[in-house]
Motif scaffolding. Structure first.
Motif, mmCIF file in Angstrom:
data_model
loop_
_atom_site.group_PDB
_atom_site.id
_atom_site.type_symbol
_atom_site.label_atom_id
_atom_site.label_comp_id
_atom_site.label_asym_id
_atom_site.label_seq_id
_atom_site.Cartn_x
_atom_site.Cartn_y
_atom_site.Cartn_z
ATOM 1 N N UNK A 93 0.823 -1.211 0.000
ATOM 2 C CA UNK A 93 0.000 0.000 0.000
ATOM 3 C C UNK A 93 0.857 1.262 0.000
ATOM 4 N N UNK A 94 1.938 1.270 0.779
ATOM 5 C CA UNK A 94 2.736 2.494 0.863
ATOM 6 C C UNK A 94 3.513 2.721 -0.437
ATOM 7 N N UNK A 95 3.950 1.646 -1.100
ATOM 8 C CA UNK A 95 4.639 1.829 -2.373
ATOM 9 C C UNK A 95 3.670 2.248 -3.474
ATOM 10 N N UNK A 96 2.451 1.767 -3.414
ATOM 11 C CA UNK A 96 1.446 2.244 -4.369
ATOM 12 C C UNK A 96 1.157 3.721 -4.129
ATOM 13 N N UNK A 97 1.104 4.113 -2.868
ATOM 14 C CA UNK A 97 0.894 5.520 -2.554
ATOM 15 C C UNK A 97 2.055 6.364 -3.085
ATOM 16 N N UNK A 98 3.262 5.870 -2.941
ATOM 17 C CA UNK A 98 4.441 6.570 -3.461
ATOM 18 C C UNK A 98 4.352 6.710 -4.972
ATOM 19 N N UNK A 99 3.978 5.640 -5.624
ATOM 20 C CA UNK A 99 3.881 5.611 -7.081
ATOM 21 C C UNK A 99 2.840 6.588 -7.618
ATOM 22 N N UNK A 100 1.764 6.798 -6.863
ATOM 23 C CA UNK A 100 0.656 7.625 -7.343
ATOM 24 C C UNK A 100 0.816 9.108 -7.027
ATOM 25 N N UNK A 101 1.911 9.510 -6.388
ATOM 26 C CA UNK A 101 2.131 10.939 -6.163
ATOM 27 C C UNK A 101 2.124 11.666 -7.498
ATOM 28 N N UNK A 102 1.536 12.864 -7.519
ATOM 29 C CA UNK A 102 1.361 13.570 -8.792
ATOM 30 C C UNK A 102 2.533 14.485 -9.119
ATOM 31 N N UNK A 103 3.721 14.094 -8.741
ATOM 32 C CA UNK A 103 4.950 14.801 -9.103
ATOM 33 C C UNK A 103 6.078 13.773 -9.132
ATOM 34 N N UNK A 104 7.242 14.118 -9.676
ATOM 35 C CA UNK A 104 8.301 13.123 -9.845
ATOM 36 C C UNK A 104 8.848 12.594 -8.521
ATOM 37 N N UNK A 105 9.104 11.291 -8.511
ATOM 38 C CA UNK A 105 9.743 10.610 -7.384
ATOM 39 C C UNK A 105 11.046 10.000 -7.897
ATOM 40 N N UNK A 106 12.142 10.346 -7.242
ATOM 41 C CA UNK A 106 13.474 9.928 -7.673
ATOM 42 C C UNK A 106 14.054 8.957 -6.653
ATOM 43 N N UNK A 107 14.538 7.813 -7.108
ATOM 44 C CA UNK A 107 15.291 6.904 -6.253
ATOM 45 C C UNK A 107 16.771 7.196 -6.456
ATOM 46 N N UNK A 108 17.457 7.574 -5.391
ATOM 47 C CA UNK A 108 18.900 7.801 -5.426
ATOM 48 C C UNK A 108 19.542 6.591 -4.755
ATOM 49 N N UNK A 109 19.927 5.625 -5.564
ATOM 50 C CA UNK A 109 20.365 4.324 -5.053
ATOM 51 C C UNK A 109 21.858 4.396 -4.726
ATOM 52 N N UNK A 110 22.142 4.379 -3.442
ATOM 53 C CA UNK A 110 23.494 4.578 -2.935
ATOM 54 C C UNK A 110 24.258 3.284 -2.712
ATOM 55 N N UNK A 111 23.605 2.136 -2.909
ATOM 56 C CA UNK A 111 24.270 0.860 -2.673
ATOM 57 C C UNK A 111 23.336 -0.278 -2.998
ATOM 58 N N UNK A 112 23.448 -1.349 -2.241
ATOM 59 C CA UNK A 112 22.674 -2.566 -2.483
ATOM 60 C C UNK A 112 21.166 -2.285 -2.482
ATOM 61 N N UNK A 113 20.477 -2.761 -3.520
ATOM 62 C CA UNK A 113 19.016 -2.633 -3.623
ATOM 63 C C UNK A 113 18.464 -3.995 -3.998
ATOM 64 N N UNK A 114 18.025 -4.737 -2.988
ATOM 65 C CA UNK A 114 17.605 -6.117 -3.190
ATOM 66 C C UNK A 114 16.205 -6.313 -2.626
ATOM 67 N N UNK A 115 15.415 -7.178 -3.283
ATOM 68 C CA UNK A 115 14.077 -7.544 -2.807
ATOM 69 C C UNK A 115 13.242 -6.283 -2.584
ATOM 70 N N UNK A 116 12.870 -5.987 -1.331
ATOM 71 C CA UNK A 116 12.081 -4.793 -1.071
ATOM 72 C C UNK A 116 12.770 -3.518 -1.506
ATOM 73 N N UNK A 117 14.101 -3.495 -1.464
ATOM 74 C CA UNK A 117 14.828 -2.325 -1.948
ATOM 75 C C UNK A 117 14.639 -2.114 -3.433
ATOM 76 N N UNK A 118 14.667 -3.208 -4.189
ATOM 77 C CA UNK A 118 14.398 -3.122 -5.622
ATOM 78 C C UNK A 118 12.954 -2.712 -5.869
#
Length: 263
Positions: A93-118
């Motif tokens: 639910x929280x990731x869907x909420x993030x996705x539906x924001x009506x402005x750009x969302x940027x992921x600044x991936x500083x290291x390992x991004x696995x499973x939930x991080x991906x």
């Protein structure tokens, strides 16, 4: 939120940065982390034009904190399965909420991004990553399943074949591979992520909020439609936009050969 909080939200002008703040746990996603991201989204104001998600330390996020999920279930008198189901529903639910924001969302991936991080990265509009970052699904390594949107978003971002490869094998791949596969938009040297993120967010924040929001709607909604319906939706949204103040300001700036000034 204090510096010891699981998530730290900081707003500077039109940019809000949400930092996963459990470096000692590789920013593993606990129920408290999910609640804190949700609270950070509650705290956004109308002045926010760009949201950045990043991690503190050497990982973006290593995925779900299964020990914390089990502890939560015990504290609340839930069975292990019920606790996991509740956690899965919350993060989805929280990731869907993030996705539906009506402005750009940027992921600044500083290291390992696995499973939930991906899965967090896939819920963002644009992904920046340092060269040393690694990406993977990882659930198959432990007989688990993605439940934060990975099976839905990953094929849409990478294509079905590459998504299934990552999901079935549990392999991690380099940030350069993820750039070639289409998830990572910009690859930067280690130590250069903050500056690259600032450059991108400054550019996005200076653009028309309405314009970028409508572009996001065109793309995201269009992916859920047939081609004909998506084209009709594009026409509808574009027709609405010609009556917007930002549209008029953009045309005036073009005629006057100056930079537009969007509210």
């Amino acid at each position: 939120m204090g510096e010891d909080a699981p998530v730290v939200a900081d707003t500077t002008g039109p940019v809000t940065t949400v930092t996963l703040n459990r470096p000692e746990r590789l920013n593993a996603i606990s129920p408290a982390v999910v609640d804190a991201i949700d609270a950070a989204l509650d705290g956004l104001t109308a002045s926010t034009r760009v949201l950045v998600i990043t991690g503190r330390g050497r990982a973006f996020s290593a995925g779900g904190d299964l020990e914390a999920v089990e502890a939560m279930a015990r504290e609340r008198g839930l069975g292990a399965g019920a606790g996991t189901e509740e956690f899965h529903a919350a993060i989805s639910a929280v990731l869907r909420r993030l996705e539906l924001l009506d402005f750009p969302v940027v992921a600044a991936v500083n290291g390992l991004a696995v499973a939930g991080g991906l899965e967090i990265a896939c819920a963002c509009d644009v992904v920046l990553a340092v060269e040393s970052a690694r990406f993977g699904d990882g659930h198959a390594n432990y007989g688990l399943l993605p439940a934060g949107g990975g099976s839905v978003r990953l094929p849409r971002r990478l294509g079905v074949g590459r998504a299934k490869y990552l999901m079935y094998t549990g392999e991690t791949v380099s940030a350069a591979t993820m750039r070639d596969w289409g998830l990572v938009a910009e690859l930067v040297g280690d130590g250069e992520l903050a500056a690259a993120t600032d450059r991108l967010t400054a550019r996005l924040a200076a653009a028309s909020r309405d314009g970028l929001g409508r572009m996001k709607t065109m793309v995201d909604r269009g992916l859920e439609m047939t081609v004909d319906d998506a084209l009709a939706h594009e026409q509808k949204v574009a027709a609405e936009h010609v009556h917007a103040a930002d549209y008029a300001e953009g045309l005036s700036a073009f005629r006057e050969r100056r930079a537009p000034r969007f509210d």
